[in-house]
Design an enzyme around this catalytic site. Structure first.
Site, PDB file in Angstrom:
ATOM      1  N   GLU A   1       9.931  13.602 -50.351  1.00 15.68           N
ATOM      2  CA  GLU A   1      11.196  13.100 -49.793  1.00 15.68           C
ATOM      3  C   GLU A   1      11.041  12.696 -48.335  1.00 15.68           C
ATOM      4  OE1 GLU A   1      15.428  12.244 -49.904  1.00 15.68           O
ATOM      5  OE2 GLU A   1      13.761  12.276 -51.314  1.00 15.68           O
TER       6      GLU A   1
ATOM      7  N   THR B   1      21.273  -2.973 -52.312  1.00 12.41           N
ATOM      8  CA  THR B   1      20.460  -1.781 -52.073  1.00 12.41           C
ATOM      9  C   THR B   1      20.323  -0.890 -53.304  1.00 12.41           C
ATOM     10  OG1 THR B   1      20.012  -0.123 -50.360  1.00 12.41           O
ATOM     11  CG2 THR B   1      22.252  -0.172 -51.283  1.00 12.41           C
TER      12      THR B   1
END
Length: 643
Positions: free
Chosen positions: A507, A618
């Protein structure tokens, strides 16, 4: 009580007078009823209604409370499965924050502080909206700014330079590449079939426990995986699955929800997904649904500055800021990730209000001072001032920059304001955030009030593709530099994958303490099927045709198959640095919308959704370039023919 008998008045006389009084009162009440009825039913009675109704309903719009840092640390943990990508980020670092929200529209301690600091705070904290005003606003939203002409799908198709699906649906001539593309298609069908079997109509699939997940990101809306998959299924030629999805939208997508929704997430997934499905297919059901939903988002902009708040009740229109956001601020990556979709809402509805709302955001941003040319992540929707000087190209900031260059490209390169803002921001980013590690890796650090944090999130890895697609329109002497920078950042993100045991990226990864491109904190080691690295591979392949990008994409396919594929779908994993994987039991809807779509496009010919005609939002939903001059010419030709 004793009633005294009046002199000279008999019992019968009293009875007569009472009857007369009764008849008189009956007549008077009827007259009053008639008059009041006229107020409410005569055509021009709206102002009179407000006299009587203006205080009947007050909907306070308040700012949030709570500690942003505490929320971020708690919500990043992979055991919380909601992972809204923007919460904010547009694809956001704070990916699971929505789950802890228990916001109620009441004024908090932070609200009081902002009232003292903000110029028009009092006006914002309690925005009275009468029933009559609210109903009038909703009823006439489709009329305000509307023009007489209607959107023509045939004219739109005529203004595309190439067929959306290419000559042969993008089928590559190289057999090996085609085989890889077919593998990605099989992965999509496997993910979809299991969603349909175990979670149909829910927002996402829990593949380990084989059940559905709803969550609270979408304000009661359902079927996020269906909406997110529509265009992916269509471009892959999975027509039976696409038709099932379309039928669900037509018969089961209920937009009359009354829950607390992320404005950002609903916009990029639902609005973006429905817009894309309409433009690709011309099916009117997608157009009617997206226009109905778009209208429900407008009340979020009812703030003193016009900067929308992050949370909206889709039923009442009440909006407020996230409880964890500093001083009730709005988030750059959220209010900055509306432009593409809202421009197309104006195109389809012929109502300028949507474009006006997002253009006003630009005006606010252009008026305020930017520290070192940078855009901080938190902005007060009350005062229009920055709340913190935290700058990130990853979570909380990312897709704001993405939408600047894509707004320019989607306008057929006529939106000079977006172009100026983008290249100005990129210059500031290069001067302040772009770093080179001792090992030679280029990365984007974060900026906290002038102090660099040498961390780069997976979310920031989209920036390789962003800088790449904007390279050709920069200053001539910097075009090659931008393309080189895009390649360097994409290389760094690939390194974050190759340096893990699973060959999937964490992440977030750091460049301090002696390590490079690796996660040093336990709560940064997870992977939730994110697309950003693969997204940059796809763009860099199309821009350079360097075969390494397809090889890197195939490495990701193999890693997904080995570590994330389970018996009933695909799941994120909690630690990319161990081969003994622990699954998080969530098949994110963006895995279907983005990760698999970008992989499929990576192994397809460039004429499948050509970049000359399409810009991806997006959430990877393709939206067409708006060629105003072409559309106007065709309208003129039609008028000439009709004469």
């Amino acid at each position: 009580m004793v009633f005294r008998k009046l002199p000279g008045v008999s019992a019968s006389g009293m009875g007569l007078r009472l009857s007369q009084k009764f008849m008189f009162l009956l007549f008077l009440s009827g007259l009053v009823t008639l008059c009041f009825g006229a107020l409410f039913f005569l055509p021009d009675s709206v102002r009179l209604k407000r006299i009587f109704l203006s205080k009947t309903e007050t909907q306070p719009v308040t700012v949030g409370s709570g500690s942003e840092n505490d929320a971020r640390e708690h919500l990043k943990k992979p055991r919380d499965q909601e992972h809204p990508r923007g919460m904010t980020s547009a694809k956001g670092e704070t990916s699971t924050k929505l789950k802890t929200l228990t916001r109620k529209p009441s004024v908090s301690h932070e609200a009081t502080e902002e009232r003292l600091a903000g110029g028009k705070a009092q006006e914002d904290f309690t925005l009275p909206r009468s029933k009559a005003e609210s109903a009038s606003e909703r009823a006439t939203a489709s009329d305000r700014g509307a023009t007489s002409d209607t959107f023509s799908y045939a004219k739109f198709k005529g203004c595309l330079l190439k067929p959306p699906l290419g000559r042969d649906n993008g089928k590559p001539s190289d057999p090996r590449t085609d085989e890889r593309r077919e593998k990605v298609k099989e992965m999509m069908k496997f993910a979809w079939d299991n969603y349909k079997r175990y979670a149909w109509g829910k927002n996402e699939l829990r593949p380990v426990t084989r059940n559905g997940h709803i969550g609270n990101m979408f304000g009661g809306l359902r079927g996020a995986s269906i909406i997110d998959s529509l265009d992916t299924l269509y471009i892959m030629g999975l027509m039976e699955e696409y038709n099932d999805a379309k039928e669900w939208v037509q018969n089961s997508l209920d937009l009359n929800s009354n829950g607390e929704a992320s404005l950002f997430e609903v916009n990029i997934r639902y609005v973006g997904g429905l817009l894309s499905a309409y433009y690709l297919t011309g099916e009117e059901v997608f157009k009617s649904k997206v226009l109905e939903l778009g209208e429900k988002l407008l009340p979020a902009f009812n703030t003193p500055t016009g900067i929308p708040r992050g949370v909206i009740n889709l039923g009442s229109g009440t909006s407020w800021s996230w409880g964890w956001a500093s001083a009730g601020s709005s988030i750059l990556a959220e209010f900055g990730t509306l432009h593409l979709e809202f421009v197309h809402l104006t195109e389809l509805s012929r109502n300028s209000i949507y474009t006006e709302k997002v253009m006003n955001i630009r005006k606010v941003l252009n008026k305020i001072e930017k520290p070192h040319g940078l855009y901080p992540n938190f902005l007060s929707p009350v005062s229009g001032n920055w709340v913190q000087h935290h700058v990130s190209i990853g979570g909380l900031g990312d897709s704001f920059y993405e939408y600047l260059i894509k707004s320019y490209l989607m306008s057929d390169k006529t939106d000079d304001d977006a172009k100026k803002m983008y290249y100005g921001a990129l210059e500031a980013i290069e001067a302040n955030l772009v770093q080179k590690s001792p090992g030679g890796l280029t990365y984007m650090a974060e900026w906290r009030g002038g102090i660099l944090d040498h961390k780069m999130g997976h979310l920031a890895c989209f920036s390789g593709g962003m800088i790449g697609i904007g390279a050709d329109d920069g200053a001539p002497e910097k075009r090659q530099h931008y393309l080189d920078l895009a390649a360097e950042i994409t290389h760094t993100c690939h390194e974050s994958y190759t340096r893990s045991a699973t060959k999937l990226g964490p992440e977030a990864f750091r460049f301090d303490g002696g390590g490079e491109a690796t996660a040093t904190r336990l709560n940064d080691r997870y992977y939730i099927l994110r697309p950003e690295v693969i997204e940059s591979y796809m763009y860099m392949w199309r821009l350079t045709h360097d075969p390494k990008y397809r090889e890197w994409g195939w490495e990701a396919v193999e890693a997904l198959e080995q570590h994330c594929r389970v018996e009933s779908g695909f799941s994120g994993i909690r630690d990319v640095y161990t081969m003994t994987v622990s699954h998080d039991n969530m098949q994110q809807s963006f895995f279907l919308s983005e990760t698999l779509k970008y992989l499929y496009l990576l192994f397809s010919d460039d004429d499948l959704l050509p970049l000359e005609d399409w810009v991806f939002n997006t959430e990877a939903h393709p939206l067409p370039v708006v060629r105003k001059s072409c559309l106007q010419d065709k309208a003129t030709q039609d008028k000439t023919v009709s004469k």
